[in-house]
Design a protein around this motif. Structure first.
Motif: not given
Length: 136
Positions: A89, A93, A86
């Motif tokens: 994501e 992160y 992803d």
């Protein structure tokens, strides 16, 4: 963040037609069709080589970012790309961990992928691309 695999190695060249025969005729590898990258600054072809692909890149105009990079660095390895599960994501992160990103938001890449580059200064001096392949 889940890294799936090393996806490809980007190699910057003067002109695709000059170097493609090395990979296709001499090494016997097959290439995917030529594509102009979103934004139009470079042409690219992908050459499967085992579990990893080689991406050959060439500038489409002398004033493009790709051409400027070529003038300063010359031909050779441009980047390594890691496929992530992803991309959104992964970018969030990394940013939450203080990693500098070249791309704050993922952008379209070759073959319908979404990509984002980590700043080389936060990747050991390496141009590191994250990519998410389109879902089939």
């Amino acid at each position: 963040m889940k890294v799936k695999k090393l996806d490809h190695i980007g190699i910057i060249t003067t002109a695709l037609e000059e170097v493609l025969p090395v990979y296709t005729e001499l090494l016997g590898l097959e290439c995917h069709g030529e594509e102009t990258l979103p934004g139009g600054e470079a042409k690219t072809v992908f050459i499967p080589c085992g579990d990893v692909e080689l991406e050959l890149l060439a500038a489409t105009s002398p004033d493009s970012q790709t051409a400027q990079y070529f003038k300063s660095k010359g031909p050779g390895i441009d980047h390594f790309a890691l496929e992530v599960e992803d991309i959104n994501e992964a970018v969030e992160y990394l940013k939450s961990k203080g990693v500098k990103m070249v791309d704050q938001v993922p952008r379209p890449g070759a073959g319908g992928s979404m990509i984002a580059f980590i700043s080389p200064e936060d990747a050991g001096g390496i141009s590191l691309e994250l990519c998410e392949k389109p879902k089939n």
